[in-house]
Design a protein around this motif. Structure first.
Motif, PDB file in Angstrom:
ATOM      1  N   VAL A  12     -55.315  17.687  63.042  1.00 58.70           N
ATOM      2  CA  VAL A  12     -56.132  17.557  64.253  1.00 58.70           C
ATOM      3  C   VAL A  12     -57.355  16.687  63.982  1.00 58.70           C
ATOM      4  CG1 VAL A  12     -57.540  18.817  65.927  1.00 58.70           C
ATOM      5  CG2 VAL A  12     -55.322  19.735  65.205  1.00 58.70           C
ATOM      6  N   ALA A  13     -57.998  16.879  62.843  1.00 62.08           N
ATOM      7  CA  ALA A  13     -59.173  16.080  62.518  1.00 62.08           C
ATOM      8  C   ALA A  13     -58.821  14.598  62.416  1.00 62.08           C
ATOM      9  CB  ALA A  13     -59.787  16.568  61.206  1.00 62.08           C
ATOM     10  N   THR A  14     -57.696  14.302  61.809  1.00 65.07           N
ATOM     11  CA  THR A  14     -57.253  12.908  61.691  1.00 65.07           C
ATOM     12  C   THR A  14     -56.971  12.322  63.063  1.00 65.07           C
ATOM     13  OG1 THR A  14     -56.291  13.305  59.511  1.00 65.07           O
ATOM     14  CG2 THR A  14     -55.491  11.383  60.706  1.00 65.07           C
ATOM     15  N   ALA A  15     -56.320  13.087  63.910  1.00 61.01           N
ATOM     16  CA  ALA A  15     -56.006  12.615  65.260  1.00 61.01           C
ATOM     17  C   ALA A  15     -57.274  12.377  66.065  1.00 61.01           C
ATOM     18  CB  ALA A  15     -55.104  13.613  65.965  1.00 61.01           C
ATOM     19  N   ARG A  16     -58.210  13.299  66.012  1.00 64.79           N
ATOM     20  CA  ARG A  16     -59.447  13.135  66.775  1.00 64.79           C
ATOM     21  C   ARG A  16     -60.247  11.927  66.277  1.00 64.79           C
ATOM     22  NH1 ARG A  16     -60.017  17.119  70.311  1.00 64.79           N
ATOM     23  NH2 ARG A  16     -59.367  19.277  69.831  1.00 64.79           N
ATOM     24  N   ALA A  17     -60.249  11.736  64.965  1.00 66.19           N
ATOM     25  CA  ALA A  17     -60.938  10.558  64.425  1.00 66.19           C
ATOM     26  C   ALA A  17     -60.277   9.279  64.919  1.00 66.19           C
ATOM     27  CB  ALA A  17     -60.929  10.603  62.892  1.00 66.19           C
ATOM     28  N   GLY A  18     -58.933   9.298  65.009  1.00 71.36           N
ATOM     29  CA  GLY A  18     -58.221   8.144  65.524  1.00 71.36           C
ATOM     30  C   GLY A  18     -58.534   7.877  66.987  1.00 71.36           C
ATOM     31  N   LEU A  19     -58.600   8.929  67.784  1.00 68.28           N
ATOM     32  CA  LEU A  19     -58.930   8.762  69.197  1.00 68.28           C
ATOM     33  C   LEU A  19     -60.349   8.225  69.371  1.00 68.28           C
ATOM     34  CD1 LEU A  19     -57.321  12.071  70.495  1.00 68.28           C
ATOM     35  CD2 LEU A  19     -56.561   9.740  71.062  1.00 68.28           C
ATOM     36  N   LYS A  20     -61.276   8.722  68.581  1.00 67.92           N
ATOM     37  CA  LYS A  20     -62.651   8.217  68.632  1.00 67.92           C
ATOM     38  C   LYS A  20     -62.694   6.744  68.249  1.00 67.92           C
ATOM     39  CE  LYS A  20     -67.305   9.323  66.940  1.00 67.92           C
ATOM     40  NZ  LYS A  20     -67.666   8.027  66.320  1.00 67.92           N
ATOM     41  N   SER A  21     -61.905   6.382  67.231  1.00 73.39           N
ATOM     42  CA  SER A  21     -61.848   4.986  66.805  1.00 73.39           C
ATOM     43  C   SER A  21     -61.260   4.101  67.900  1.00 73.39           C
ATOM     44  CB  SER A  21     -61.014   4.874  65.525  1.00 73.39           C
ATOM     45  OG  SER A  21     -60.972   3.556  65.056  1.00 73.39           O
ATOM     46  N   MET A  22     -60.294   4.606  68.652  1.00 76.96           N
ATOM     47  CA  MET A  22     -59.753   3.856  69.790  1.00 76.96           C
ATOM     48  C   MET A  22     -60.817   3.648  70.854  1.00 76.96           C
ATOM     49  SD  MET A  22     -55.918   5.482  70.246  1.00 76.96           S
ATOM     50  CE  MET A  22     -55.320   4.246  71.402  1.00 76.96           C
ATOM     51  N   ASP A  23     -61.636   4.672  71.091  1.00 84.87           N
ATOM     52  CA  ASP A  23     -62.697   4.564  72.093  1.00 84.87           C
ATOM     53  C   ASP A  23     -63.714   3.491  71.718  1.00 84.87           C
ATOM     54  OD1 ASP A  23     -61.579   6.631  73.548  1.00 84.87           O
ATOM     55  OD2 ASP A  23     -62.835   8.185  72.612  1.00 84.87           O
ATOM     56  N   GLU A  24     -63.916   3.293  70.418  1.00 83.83           N
ATOM     57  CA  GLU A  24     -64.965   2.381  69.945  1.00 83.83           C
ATOM     58  C   GLU A  24     -64.428   1.013  69.551  1.00 83.83           C
ATOM     59  OE1 GLU A  24     -66.622   4.571  66.727  1.00 83.83           O
ATOM     60  OE2 GLU A  24     -67.629   6.050  68.013  1.00 83.83           O
ATOM     61  N   ARG A  65     -49.814   3.280  61.923  1.00 86.70           N
ATOM     62  CA  ARG A  65     -49.844   4.582  61.244  1.00 86.70           C
ATOM     63  C   ARG A  65     -50.797   5.540  61.958  1.00 86.70           C
ATOM     64  NH1 ARG A  65     -52.631   3.705  56.794  1.00 86.70           N
ATOM     65  NH2 ARG A  65     -54.378   4.981  57.511  1.00 86.70           N
ATOM     66  N   GLN A  66     -51.930   5.033  62.420  1.00 87.85           N
ATOM     67  CA  GLN A  66     -52.873   5.901  63.105  1.00 87.85           C
ATOM     68  C   GLN A  66     -52.329   6.381  64.452  1.00 87.85           C
ATOM     69  OE1 GLN A  66     -56.645   3.317  61.830  1.00 87.85           O
ATOM     70  NE2 GLN A  66     -57.257   5.325  62.586  1.00 87.85           N
ATOM     71  N   LEU A  67     -51.545   5.567  65.115  1.00 87.01           N
ATOM     72  CA  LEU A  67     -50.890   6.039  66.342  1.00 87.01           C
ATOM     73  C   LEU A  67     -49.937   7.186  66.012  1.00 87.01           C
ATOM     74  CD1 LEU A  67     -50.032   2.779  68.341  1.00 87.01           C
ATOM     75  CD2 LEU A  67     -51.769   4.494  68.894  1.00 87.01           C
ATOM     76  N   TYR A  68     -49.201   7.044  64.946  1.00 87.67           N
ATOM     77  CA  TYR A  68     -48.299   8.121  64.528  1.00 87.67           C
ATOM     78  C   TYR A  68     -49.081   9.402  64.242  1.00 87.67           C
ATOM     79  CZ  TYR A  68     -45.902  11.085  61.177  1.00 87.67           C
ATOM     80  OH  TYR A  68     -45.398  12.175  60.518  1.00 87.67           O
ATOM     81  N   GLY A  74     -49.038  19.279  72.931  1.00 81.56           N
ATOM     82  CA  GLY A  74     -48.606  19.020  74.300  1.00 81.56           C
ATOM     83  C   GLY A  74     -49.605  18.292  75.162  1.00 81.56           C
ATOM     84  N   ASP A  75     -50.638  17.701  74.580  1.00 78.66           N
ATOM     85  CA  ASP A  75     -51.655  16.985  75.362  1.00 78.66           C
ATOM     86  C   ASP A  75     -51.052  15.696  75.907  1.00 78.66           C
ATOM     87  OD1 ASP A  75     -53.872  15.397  76.210  1.00 78.66           O
ATOM     88  OD2 ASP A  75     -55.203  16.640  74.978  1.00 78.66           O
ATOM     89  N   VAL A  76     -50.679  15.723  77.176  1.00 69.20           N
ATOM     90  CA  VAL A  76     -49.997  14.590  77.801  1.00 69.20           C
ATOM     91  C   VAL A  76     -50.888  13.370  77.835  1.00 69.20           C
ATOM     92  CG1 VAL A  76     -48.931  13.781  79.947  1.00 69.20           C
ATOM     93  CG2 VAL A  76     -48.547  16.127  79.174  1.00 69.20           C
ATOM     94  N   THR A  77     -52.176  13.562  78.061  1.00 67.43           N
ATOM     95  CA  THR A  77     -53.106  12.431  78.119  1.00 67.43           C
ATOM     96  C   THR A  77     -53.143  11.690  76.787  1.00 67.43           C
ATOM     97  OG1 THR A  77     -54.473  13.577  79.757  1.00 67.43           O
ATOM     98  CG2 THR A  77     -55.493  11.747  78.551  1.00 67.43           C
ATOM     99  N   VAL A  78     -53.193  12.453  75.705  1.00 73.73           N
ATOM    100  CA  VAL A  78     -53.209  11.835  74.376  1.00 73.73           C
ATOM    101  C   VAL A  78     -51.889  11.122  74.108  1.00 73.73           C
ATOM    102  CG1 VAL A  78     -53.325  12.290  71.902  1.00 73.73           C
ATOM    103  CG2 VAL A  78     -54.901  13.437  73.447  1.00 73.73           C
TER     104      VAL A  78
END
Length: 842
Positions: A66-78, A102-105, A120-124
């Motif tokens: 989860v931490a890796t995924a959230r960091a990836g989403l934050k990186s996408m935002d920035e 790899r980060q998308l995976y 199950g987060d459809v938005t993500v």
């Protein structure tokens, strides 16, 4: 008795392996069902199941996901222009593109892991799919603009991430109905070392671990498409990695893979068990789990083969949870090796145990527990790929009925002659020896990794002491602080060499216009820059019970031979000269060297040993001179013995000098950046206490002869005793014959290097050969013979004295009487250096 299919598979024949594939599923419905099972298994392997993820042992793994995924989403935002993730500028950097995929995976994975906050987060999931579309439209879909940089990223790395992401999000693909077929078509197009978008078994890029990666990708792509033909073709291709390599009858001209003696080779000539080998092990075990219950293959029939890899190929190379340096290739320069390498193998063993028959399963579980109990570093199961593996590992450790046990005896000598490596183990230590030849590369350099590798295959040794944290003695910091010209066991010329980036300004030699076509991944680059082979055939050894003998003729590499064929600005380095033997006993490792010198008028050095310790450790060096007076290092003296002691860690190594000139002893604190060995390492300064003991060879001097012994854990008193009443006797030490007797073991070891009959201590042999003879009680004599050149047909040994008869012996051994003794003829034709043993009576 008729062979069962399991016995046939265990025989490792190519034809037998094809029996793993069952008859074709009956129709589209069966294919769809099998494909669905493949996909469900894959999700379970990487994301875990509701049952496993509910266990407390997986909490850290899930949190990391989860931490890796959230960091990836934050990186996408920035992210900025030409970026999907912040800092990964795309368009010209293939490594950045590979990382983006790899980060998308990693983000998609968190949305499929039961127990994850993002489950199950459809938005993500839509963001991930939109990212796949965005990358394909701009940076991946146009194959005329792609395929720059490293071929691996385009043919394997990106495809791995894309394929697994599509598997994880298969149920969400409805909003992008063409995304799957579009990506599969592109991945096929990027398989440029293949044929028509598929694997080419004749390609040097599609072998070993690389082939396993590619074919696993294609199995999953076939499952997504419901394409049975794609799945079966990929499985058929992958089965070739299970076949034991026969160097005399190569299939598709491939030398990459596992050999009968436990060796593993990748890149054609690199000893690579600890890097590509563990990658192959991981991939095939994952594939076995993915295939389970799908109906596409009898995966369980492959388990005995993989078990032998672990038992015979990996276990001898793991000492108290540490993977030995001699089989890591360029990975020796990475900051995370050793204990981290073994964690990967432990996960594979854990999962293999869940698939194996009970006998093998129990042995694997005991071995996992053994590694955990002996390792000097904690193994973090959160680093495992699969949450399922985390749970299985926890269950093994919690099983009080399981007794920890190694997969081999504590005392053993292992000759990995197919990859020119030797391992000698006793309860208190393990010695790993790196040899090379015209068959096996001297070293591996590539992509700015392992920048100063020149002598790593020239008899370099690594003496691991029991009970120690090996990161303090070896690993990246050993290569960072020990001079590349002064590695333990190495004879090197006194000169200054430059790294590939220093020589050419790039991480490789670039000259595509030359007839040899030097490009980043060309065959010429491999042969002369990345992993050059030597010029001598002689490298091998024999094993008799738990004892061993090894030998090597040191040579320059192929660049020196082919100097006139190479471009004018291409730099080659000539090697020093040495003919060396190692005789591997219980308490001692005896080293003989003859014809030693810097060559071509140069000075040279032979390093007896080099050891590192933490800078603050209490390290002392004591010894005795040949005139009987004490010696306290550092300094140079005519020594009888020497002892290095790390009082802080409770470890010691002794050295007995049997022949040779003065020994130069050094002890200093060395501080260097880890970047000196790998351009991408952090610029982290490392300080180590570095001990060295070496012979110096003057420029222009006659070639020297040296003889010394390493005595792990020896006391001062024990070392002093060797001069007066020690069990070691050097019988011969020349470039023709080297031989040592151990009176306490009644054991003679000899290596002959030239043709003709050689005599030593009542034994004669027609060379070249490696021979061990042990005259035991009650008239028993044990004998081991090997061909270190791999080119001979027959070796003849005569044991002088009373006549003996054959008691037991390997096939191909003939015994006859001759005047004054007994002749033993050994058929070594196409044995590839393996030992032939016999027991003689009389």
């Amino acid at each position: 008795m008729e062979l069962t299919r399991r016995q046939l598979i265990s025989a490792l024949s190519a034809a037998g392996l094809l029996a793993v594939l069952p008859a074709r599923p009956a129709g589209a419905a069966a294919t769809a069902e099998g494909s669905a099972q493949l996909l469900a298994n894959t999700v379970a392997v990487f994301a875990g199941t509701a049952e496993t993820n509910a266990r407390p042992e997986t909490a850290a793994k899930l949190a990391a996901m989860v931490a890796t995924a959230r960091a990836g989403l934050k990186s996408m935002d920035e992210a900025g222009p030409d970026e999907l993730f912040k800092g990964l500028v795309l368009g010209t950097n293939d490594a950045n593109l590979n990382t983006a995929y790899r980060q998308l995976y990693e983000i998609a994975l968190a949305t499929r892991a039961p127990g994850s906050a993002l489950l199950g987060d459809v938005t993500v999931q839509r963001r991930v799919l939109d990212g796949l579309v965005w990358l394909h439209e701009r940076y991946y879909g146009d194959q005329s603009k792609g395929y720059y940089g490293n071929w691996f990223n385009w043919e394997i790395g990106i495809s791995q991430s894309v394929t697994k992401t599509l598997v994880l999000l298969a149920d969400a693909l409805a909003d992008h109905p063409d995304l799957l077929t579009t990506y599969v078509a592109s991945m096929d197009a990027y398989l440029r070392n293949g044929t028509d978008g598929d694997v080419n078994l004749d390609s040097r890029f599609h072998t070993g671990a690389n082939l396993a990666d590619i074919t696993t990708n294609r199995i999953l792509q076939g499952a997504l498409l419901g394409d049975e033909n794609r799945i079966r073709k990929a499985l058929t291709d992958q089965l070739t990695v299970f076949v034991t390599i026969d160097p005399y009858h190569l299939r598709h001209n491939v030398t990459d893979g596992h050999y009968a003696d436990g060796s593993f080779i990748q890149h054609g000539s690199v000893a690579y068990t600890g890097s590509y080998g563990k990658g192959l092990l991981t991939r095939v075990v994952q594939t076995l789990k993915i295939l389970d219950g799908s109906g596409f293959a009898h995966g369980e029939e492959l388990v005995p083969t993989v078990f032998t890899w672990v038992r015979d190929g990996f276990a001898p190379l793991i000492f108290e949870g540490w993977m030995m340096e001699i089989v890591k290739g360029r990975a020796v320069s990475r900051t995370a090796t050793g204990y981290t390498d073994v964690a990967v193998i432990v996960e594979a063993a854990v999962d293999l145990a869940s698939l194996a028959p009970e006998t093998e399963a129990k042995a694997l579980r005991q071995y996992v527990k053994y590694i955990r109990s002996t390792s000097k570093a904690p193994l973090d199961p959160a680093t495992f790929v699969s949450p399922v593996s985390v749970v299985r590992y926890a269950d093994i450790l919690a099983d009080s009925a399981l007794t920890p046990a190694d997969l081999g005896p504590a005392a053993r000598s292992v000759a990995f002659n197919a990859m020119d490596k030797t391992v000698h183990r006793r309860p208190g230590y393990a010695l790993a020896l790196a040899r090379s030849s015209s068959r096996i590369s001297k070293y591996e350099y590539m992509s700015g990794e392992n920048l100063m590798p020149w002598f790593q295959g020239d008899g370099a040794h690594y003496l691991y002491l029991a009970g120690q944290d090996q990161t303090e003695a070896f690993g990246v910091d050993y290569y960072t602080t020990v001079s590349p010209y002064g590695l333990a066991g190495v004879t090197a010329p006194v000169e200054q060499r430059r790294t590939v980036p220093e020589l050419y300004g790039t991480a490789y030699y670039d000259n595509p216009g030359h007839p040899l076509n030097f490009t980043p991944s060309s065959e010429s680059q491999n042969a002369y820059v990345y992993f050059p082979r030597g010029l001598a055939d002689h490298s091998g050894g024999a094993v008799l019970g738990t004892y061993g003998a090894a030998a090597m003729v040191q040579s320059s590499d192929v660049g020196v031979r082919d100097r006139e064929l190479l471009p004018d600005d291409f730099v080659v380095y000539r090697n020093a000269t040495a003919t060396k033997s190692w005789f591997l006993f219980d308490d001692e490792i005896v080293v003989l060297a003859a014809g030693v010198g810097g060559a071509e008028g140069r000075a040279g050095t032979t390093t007896v040993d080099a050891r590192t310790a933490r800078a603050g450790d209490a390290v002392t060096v004591t010894g005795g001179r040949r005139d009987g007076t004490p010696f306290t290092g550092p300094g140079e003296a005519e020594l009888s013995w020497l002892r290095w002691v790390n009082t802080t860690r409770g470890s010691a190594v002794g050295y007995v000098f049997l022949d040779g000139g003065p020994v130069r002893v050094g002890l200093e604190n060395v501080k260097r950046s880890r970047r000196v060995v790998r351009t991408s390492n952090p610029d982290t300064p490392v300080t180590r206490s570095v001990f060295s003991a070496a012979y110096d060879h003057a420029a222009g001097a006659e070639p020297a002869a040296l003889a010394y012994a390493l005595v792990p854990g020896a006391s001062d008193a024990a070392l002093r005793s060797y001069a007066d009443r020690g069990p070691l006797k050097v019988v011969s030490n020349s470039t023709r014959l080297q031989a040592v007797e151990h009176s306490g073991l009644h054991l003679l070891g000899l290596n002959s290097f030239t043709q003709g009959r050689h005599h030593a201590a009542g034994v004669s042999v027609d060379g070249p050969a490696s021979v061990l003879v042990r005259r035991e009680r009650r008239g028993r004599t044990s004998l081991a013979v090997a061909d270190p050149t791999t080119r001979r047909d027959t070796i003849s040994v005569v044991l002088h004295g009373r006549r003996l008869r054959l008691g037991e012996g390997d096939e191909g051994i003939r015994v006859s009487a001759v005047p004054g003794g007994t002749r033993v003829e050994v058929d070594v034709h196409q044995a590839y250096g393996r030992s032939f043993t016999a027991t003689l009576l009389g």
